[in-house]
Structures are given as C-alpha cells and as structure tokens.
Design a protein around this motif. Sequence first.
Motif, PDB file in Angstrom:
ATOM      1  N   LEU A  94       0.830  -1.205   0.000  1.00  0.00           N
ATOM      2  CA  LEU A  94       0.000   0.000   0.000  1.00  0.00           C
ATOM      3  C   LEU A  94       0.865   1.255   0.000  1.00  0.00           C
ATOM      4  O   LEU A  94       1.819   1.371   0.765  1.00  0.00           O
ATOM      5  CB  LEU A  94      -0.922   0.018   1.218  1.00  0.00           C
ATOM      6  N   LEU A  95       0.490   2.196  -0.851  1.00  0.00           N
ATOM      7  CA  LEU A  95       1.140   3.501  -0.889  1.00  0.00           C
ATOM      8  C   LEU A  95       0.785   4.288   0.361  1.00  0.00           C
ATOM      9  O   LEU A  95      -0.361   4.245   0.824  1.00  0.00           O
ATOM     10  CB  LEU A  95       0.679   4.258  -2.129  1.00  0.00           C
ATOM     11  N   LYS A  96       1.738   5.012   0.904  1.00  0.00           N
ATOM     12  CA  LYS A  96       1.450   5.864   2.059  1.00  0.00           C
ATOM     13  C   LYS A  96       0.819   7.157   1.556  1.00  0.00           C
ATOM     14  O   LYS A  96       1.431   7.923   0.813  1.00  0.00           O
ATOM     15  CB  LYS A  96       2.709   6.165   2.859  1.00  0.00           C
ATOM     16  N   PHE A 111       6.402   3.619   0.189  1.00  0.00           N
ATOM     17  CA  PHE A 111       5.721   2.404   0.621  1.00  0.00           C
ATOM     18  C   PHE A 111       5.354   2.573   2.095  1.00  0.00           C
ATOM     19  O   PHE A 111       6.177   2.941   2.914  1.00  0.00           O
ATOM     20  CB  PHE A 111       6.635   1.196   0.420  1.00  0.00           C
ATOM     21  N   SER A 112       4.104   2.283   2.418  1.00  0.00           N
ATOM     22  CA  SER A 112       3.607   2.541   3.776  1.00  0.00           C
ATOM     23  C   SER A 112       4.087   1.531   4.798  1.00  0.00           C
ATOM     24  O   SER A 112       3.940   1.749   6.000  1.00  0.00           O
ATOM     25  CB  SER A 112       2.071   2.537   3.769  1.00  0.00           C
ATOM     26  N   GLY A 113       4.641   0.406   4.320  1.00  0.00           N
ATOM     27  CA  GLY A 113       5.018  -0.660   5.241  1.00  0.00           C
ATOM     28  C   GLY A 113       3.902  -1.670   5.438  1.00  0.00           C
ATOM     29  O   GLY A 113       4.068  -2.651   6.158  1.00  0.00           O
ATOM     30  N   ILE A 114       2.771  -1.443   4.783  1.00  0.00           N
ATOM     31  CA  ILE A 114       1.605  -2.313   4.954  1.00  0.00           C
ATOM     32  C   ILE A 114       1.404  -3.170   3.704  1.00  0.00           C
ATOM     33  O   ILE A 114       1.399  -2.665   2.591  1.00  0.00           O
ATOM     34  CB  ILE A 114       0.333  -1.489   5.209  1.00  0.00           C
ATOM     35  N   ILE A 115       1.242  -4.482   3.922  1.00  0.00           N
ATOM     36  CA  ILE A 115       0.835  -5.396   2.863  1.00  0.00           C
ATOM     37  C   ILE A 115      -0.602  -5.780   3.150  1.00  0.00           C
ATOM     38  O   ILE A 115      -0.911  -6.331   4.201  1.00  0.00           O
ATOM     39  CB  ILE A 115       1.707  -6.662   2.828  1.00  0.00           C
ATOM     40  N   GLN A 116      -1.484  -5.450   2.230  1.00  0.00           N
ATOM     41  CA  GLN A 116      -2.877  -5.829   2.415  1.00  0.00           C
ATOM     42  C   GLN A 116      -3.016  -7.299   2.057  1.00  0.00           C
ATOM     43  O   GLN A 116      -2.879  -7.674   0.895  1.00  0.00           O
ATOM     44  CB  GLN A 116      -3.782  -4.993   1.514  1.00  0.00           C
ATOM     45  N   PRO A 117      -3.245  -8.166   3.037  1.00  0.00           N
ATOM     46  CA  PRO A 117      -3.190  -9.612   2.773  1.00  0.00           C
ATOM     47  C   PRO A 117      -4.390 -10.109   1.984  1.00  0.00           C
ATOM     48  O   PRO A 117      -5.473  -9.561   2.071  1.00  0.00           O
ATOM     49  CB  PRO A 117      -3.159 -10.214   4.175  1.00  0.00           C
TER      50      PRO A 117
END
Length: 233
Positions: A94-96, A111-117
């Motif tokens: 996910l884009l920040k 990169f926000s550091g989040i992977i949307q599973p």
Amino acid sequence: MYIRMSQNCDRVVILKSVSLAVAAFDANGDPLKGVRKSTTIQIASFDLLEPIAHPEIPLEQAVEFESWRSTQVSRIHKAFIEAAAAGKLGGTPLLKTRSSQGDQAAKVGEFSGIIQPIIEVQAGLIRGALTGQRSEPAFPKGPVDGVDAQSIISSILEISSRILRHQHRTGLKGDDLYSLNELLDIRAAWSALGASMEDDVTGQGKVEGDRNGRNAAKEGRAMFKDLRKSITG
C-alpha cells in the motif's frame, strides 16, 4: 522534481511542480494579465526494474531516484517476508497517503510498510519454510500432507489472486490473456478438482446448492469480489 510510488507500489512516478498561465477576469469581465497557478505534472513513470532515464531528468537526479526506488523495493520485499512468516500470503503493498498510515518513518508517497493480505494460512508452516525448520503440526482429523482443508483453500485462492494480479498489471484480455484452448484446459483442470469433491471421494454427496445452511457458490462469488477489490482497488 520528485519521485513517488504508484498506488499499488508496482511503479515509480516522476512529478514536477510547474506554474501555468490561466485565464482570469475582473468584476467587469475584463481579462487579467499575469495570473498563474501552480500545478503538478507527470514527467515519466518506470517499473521497478527499468533504468530511470528521461530527457527532462538530469543524470545525477536519476541516480538519486534509482537509489530511492531500490530502498522502497527492499522495504517491500522485507514486508512480504515478514507477512509470510505471520501466515499472510499474497497481497498488495500500500502507498502511504497520509502521515498517520503504517510506518511512521515513511513519508507520504513512499511504501507505507503495509501489505494488504489476501490469504491467511497457518503461520507455523510458513515460518518453518522460511527458516528451513521442519514443522510437524498436529491435525486432529484428516491427512497432514498439504491436503488439509485450509491448505487446499489457500492454494485455490492463491491461484485466483495470481490470475487477477496478472490481468490487472498487464491489462490483457481475451486471446491476449488466455486462448480459448488454454481456457478449456484450465476449466478441465478445475472440473477435475470439482470431481474430487464428489461423493465417491469425500462421502458427503455433492456439495452443491444449499447445504448445511450455506451456499458455497454464492460464498465463492463474494470471495472473488473481495479478491478483485483488494487487487484493483
């Protein structure tokens, strides 16, 4: 001139703020001279591997942009590994878009550091595979060789997500995506999977229509919509 990730973090975009002349008029309807406004225009976009080169991008700045991109890609890879170790497979970086989102050290546009599973499986199995350690989880019922219900569900959903991600990234449709014969081959393999759910294998009868207060076909449609939404936004 500056750089940022695309919405799905699969490309980088080079942008520049410019001042443009605009038409403006006074209260009497007479044109005003010298009125300008600031806006942002896109100079170029690149995937995560191709060299960043463009006539409007100075060489030194292109080198800086490639270094920045490399850092983002490394962070994305690390996040995927950590997510997999936690039993979360697939997904979309996910884009920040706001300062409070995800990694506080990341800036908006990174990169926000989040992977949307997309898929969640047993974390112990994935962690063992990543570390090289053999894991022997106990299943109270059924086989343990990757054909337990959760493993089958995860595998099927992963195939679905791979197809959706490929189509979304390439934009291909029709014969450019799969020929009719390829689709028939895929459908035949899918029918073989369906046959394995029949009564002579499972002893449960055909799992079609309304069974046990559920309709698997309708649930599958809802799962597909969630998968597509998570990939295409």
